[in-house]
Design an enzyme around this catalytic site. Structure first.
Site, PDB file in Angstrom:
ATOM      1  N   LYS A 255      45.345  31.536  38.794  1.00  0.00           N
ATOM      2  CA  LYS A 255      46.255  32.484  38.801  1.00  0.00           C
ATOM      3  C   LYS A 255      47.537  32.097  39.431  1.00  0.00           C
ATOM      4  CE  LYS A 255      42.501  35.924  39.140  1.00  0.00           C
ATOM      5  NZ  LYS A 255      42.734  36.631  37.852  1.00  0.00           N
ATOM      6  N   ARG A 329      32.542  38.023  33.562  1.00  0.00           N
ATOM      7  CA  ARG A 329      31.692  38.384  32.419  1.00  0.00           C
ATOM      8  C   ARG A 329      30.610  37.331  32.350  1.00  0.00           C
ATOM      9  NH1 ARG A 329      36.560  37.818  28.387  1.00  0.00           N
ATOM     10  NH2 ARG A 329      37.510  38.860  30.215  1.00  0.00           N
TER      11      ARG A 329
HETATM   12  N1  BES Z   1      39.276  39.812  38.386  1.00  0.00           N
HETATM   13  C1  BES Z   1      40.190  39.360  37.550  1.00  0.00           C
HETATM   14  C2  BES Z   1      40.529  40.944  36.788  1.00  0.00           C
HETATM   15  C3  BES Z   1      41.278  41.885  37.535  1.00  0.00           C
HETATM   16  C4  BES Z   1      42.715  41.733  37.362  1.00  0.00           C
HETATM   17  C5  BES Z   1      41.007  42.679  38.531  1.00  0.00           C
HETATM   18  C6  BES Z   1      43.599  42.534  38.113  1.00  0.00           C
HETATM   19  C7  BES Z   1      41.669  43.447  39.289  1.00  0.00           C
HETATM   20  C8  BES Z   1      43.117  43.284  39.125  1.00  0.00           C
HETATM   21  C9  BES Z   1      39.235  38.851  36.440  1.00  0.00           C
HETATM   22  O1  BES Z   1      38.345  37.765  36.786  1.00  0.00           O
HETATM   23  C10 BES Z   1      40.307  38.010  35.520  1.00  0.00           C
HETATM   24  O2  BES Z   1      40.922  37.265  35.968  1.00  0.00           O
HETATM   25  N2  BES Z   1      40.247  38.429  34.203  1.00  0.00           N
HETATM   26  C11 BES Z   1      41.202  37.921  33.357  1.00  0.00           C
HETATM   27  C12 BES Z   1      40.572  37.619  31.921  1.00  0.00           C
HETATM   28  C13 BES Z   1      41.301  36.949  30.895  1.00  0.00           C
HETATM   29  C14 BES Z   1      41.389  35.401  31.458  1.00  0.00           C
HETATM   30  C15 BES Z   1      40.578  36.833  29.665  1.00  0.00           C
HETATM   31  C16 BES Z   1      42.406  38.834  33.057  1.00  0.00           C
HETATM   32  O3  BES Z   1      42.208  39.972  33.064  1.00  0.00           O
HETATM   33  O4  BES Z   1      43.411  38.316  33.032  1.00  0.00           O
HETATM   34 ZN    ZN Z   2      39.076  35.750  36.850  1.00  0.00          ZN
END
Ligand code: BES
Ligand code: ZN
Ligand code: ZN
Length: 474
Positions: A255, A329
């Site tokens: 991230k 997931r």
């Molecule tokens: N924990 C994050 C989602 C999230 C984002 C929670 C902002 C709270 C606030 C999750 O694990 C994630 O990183 N999801 C990705 C999925 C994508 C890579 C398909 C996302 O939402 O960008």
């Molecule tokens: Zn994530």
């Protein structure tokens, strides 16, 4: 600290609630009329004499109010008191009970605790301030029912505060095993059976998804299982499966700096499930519930997953990894499979801070949902009308299911650039094996930068605790 029932003049401070058109206010405090119109959440301090302070809070017009209001009005009163240095008061809820009925006293009690709640701080100097609340304006013949309502409200407030404190806890203070410890001690109850699967066990059992993500950190993963069998006469067992990522860096799909902030709260779903089961057990609700909480970090290490990898899951399905940041997931897949295979659950609710896409779609006040069972969803939605929390069920179609088909494995862990929240939910659904299922994505609602309601404070909210409890309790 407990909310009790008492008399109007048992404290020098009285908090009262009035409608915008309230004649009662004019009778009680003729002077207040000039400075207080009764607009929703308007609040004023009236100094009656040196021995008596009155706080009035506006209940607004009918269209300003919802089933969320009792909790919010009481929290508002407490915030007004707090900001004036007052922490002891009698709350006259007569006008509130008039509108919402005796059943709103649970929400009133919760509102008081959340309104007085200060949060935790890691500053060297900290003071834990006590408070005292007395409810009045309840008729004699309703005191027994009111007492029951208060007990429920106390427990729900504790449950919400438990979630908030863990979600707000810095990642370095809450590793997966710390989380397991916190959950186990909170959920300790004679009727809750607690067990934990260690990293070694997860590996041995073939939980390639949870072990694969969790193995990325020197702080090992685990899986907590909590069982409450409150209705031995029923075969129905509800599985509550909650995401428990204590730090989500994204892994090799790292991230950015800004997105890393707050990812210590990526275990909110797991905390919610534990908070709910404990409340159900305390209230001796006649239901059977099993919580399964996969706990881990998502980091970079020599052995951690890379995009392009194919892993195998507890269900036997192989998964093509397209993005290591779509870890929630993956760990939920193994947890859901475990609930189905080993705990024999008959319906499933999973809850997770799963997708940024959901935040974009619905913001901070609506939790996005998916479900494959109209019957299950109707029951859940009814509960949400009672609590006033907002949920929105998103649609899905064959076209969405196609988006996560992989050419080399049984499924892939990410779809295309569109429909991110839907494909994330559908990925989890595969592992529910046709058992009735609800999916709640609390990515937007689990924490707020700025409080949206008076019972919130900056940071974690404890969203969905009230509604999941209400759904199972009623
Ligand atoms: N924990 C994050 C989602 C999230 C984002 C929670 C902002 C709270 C606030 C999750 O694990 C994630 O990183 N999801 C990705 C999925 C994508 C890579 C398909 C996302 O939402 O960008
Ligand atoms: Zn994530
Ligand atoms: Zn995550």
């Amino acid at each position: 600290m407990m909310v009790t029932i008492g008399k109007k003049d048992s404290q020098p401070c009285l908090a009262e609630f009035y409608k915008e058109d309230c004649k009662k206010l004019q009778r009680a405090y003729p002077l207040a009329e000039k400075i207080f119109s009764g607009k929703y959440l308007q609040s004023k301090i009236l100094l009656i004499d040196e021995n008596k302070t009155v706080v009035v809070v506006g209940m607004g017009k009918e269209e300003d109010r919802s089933s969320l209001s009792p909790k919010e009005l009481l929290a508002k009163a407490c915030k007004e008191l707090k900001s004036n240095g007052i922490r002891k008061a009698v709350f006259n809820i007569e006008n509130i009970v008039d509108i919402w009925g005796i059943d709103c006293i649970s929400a009133c009690t919760e509102g008081i605790h959340l309104g007085f709640y200060d949060g935790i701080s890691y500053k060297q100097e900290k003071e834990k301030k006590e408070y005292q609340a007395v409810l009045c304006g309840i008729s004699e013949e309703q005191t027994d029912e009111a007492q029951k309502q208060i007990e429920e409200g106390e427990l729900l407030a504790k449950a919400v505060i438990f979630v908030r404190e863990l979600v707000n806890m810095p990642g370095n203070m809450l590793r997966p095993l710390d989380f397991a410890k916190e959950v186990s001690s909170f959920a300790e109850h004679e009727n809750i059976e607690i067990s934990m699967l260690t990293f070694e066990q997860l590996l041995k059992m073939g939980m390639g998804a949870l072990a694969g993500i969790g193995g990325s950190s020197e702080f090992p993963p685990c899986m907590c299982v909590l069982r409450y069998m409150g209705n031995p006469d029923s075969d129905e067992v509800t599985g509550l499966i909650g995401k428990g990522v204590t730090s989500d860096t994204g892994g090799y799909c790292l991230k950015g700096r800004a997105s890393l902030i707050g990812m210590n709260g990526d275990m909110a779903g797991g905390a919610v499930t534990a908070a709910v089961i404990k409340t159900l057990a305390e209230q001796k609700v006649k239901v059977n519930v099993v919580c399964v909480i996969p706990m881990c970090e998502n980091r970079i290490s020599p052995g951690s997953m890379l995009p392009g990898d194919v892993i195998s899951s507890y269900s036997g399905r192989t998964i093509e990894i397209l993005n290591t940041d779509a870890e929630g997931r993956l760990i939920l897949a193994d947890a859901v499979s475990y609930a189905v295979k080993d705990e024999k659950v008959t319906r499933i609710l999973d809850i997770a801070t799963l997708t940024g896409a959901m935040v974009n779609a619905l913001g901070f006040h609506v939790t996005g949902a998916l479900s494959d069972s109209d019957e299950m969803w109707t029951g859940f939605e009814e509960a949400s009308y009672k609590t006033g929390e907002h949920f929105c069920r998103l649609p899905y179609y064959k076209e969405n299911e196609k988006m996560i088909e992989s050419s080399i494995a049984d499924v892939k862990n990410m779809g295309e650039t569109v429909c991110g929240s839907i494909t994330a939910g559908l990925f989890i659904r595969k592992f529910a094996e046709e058992i009735p299922w609800i999916h709640l994505d609390i990515a937007g609602t689990a924490s707020v930068d700025k409080p949206l309601y008076e019972f919130q404070s900056k940071g974690a909210t404890g969203a969905a605790v009230d509604t999941i409890y209400r759904w199972l309790a009623d």
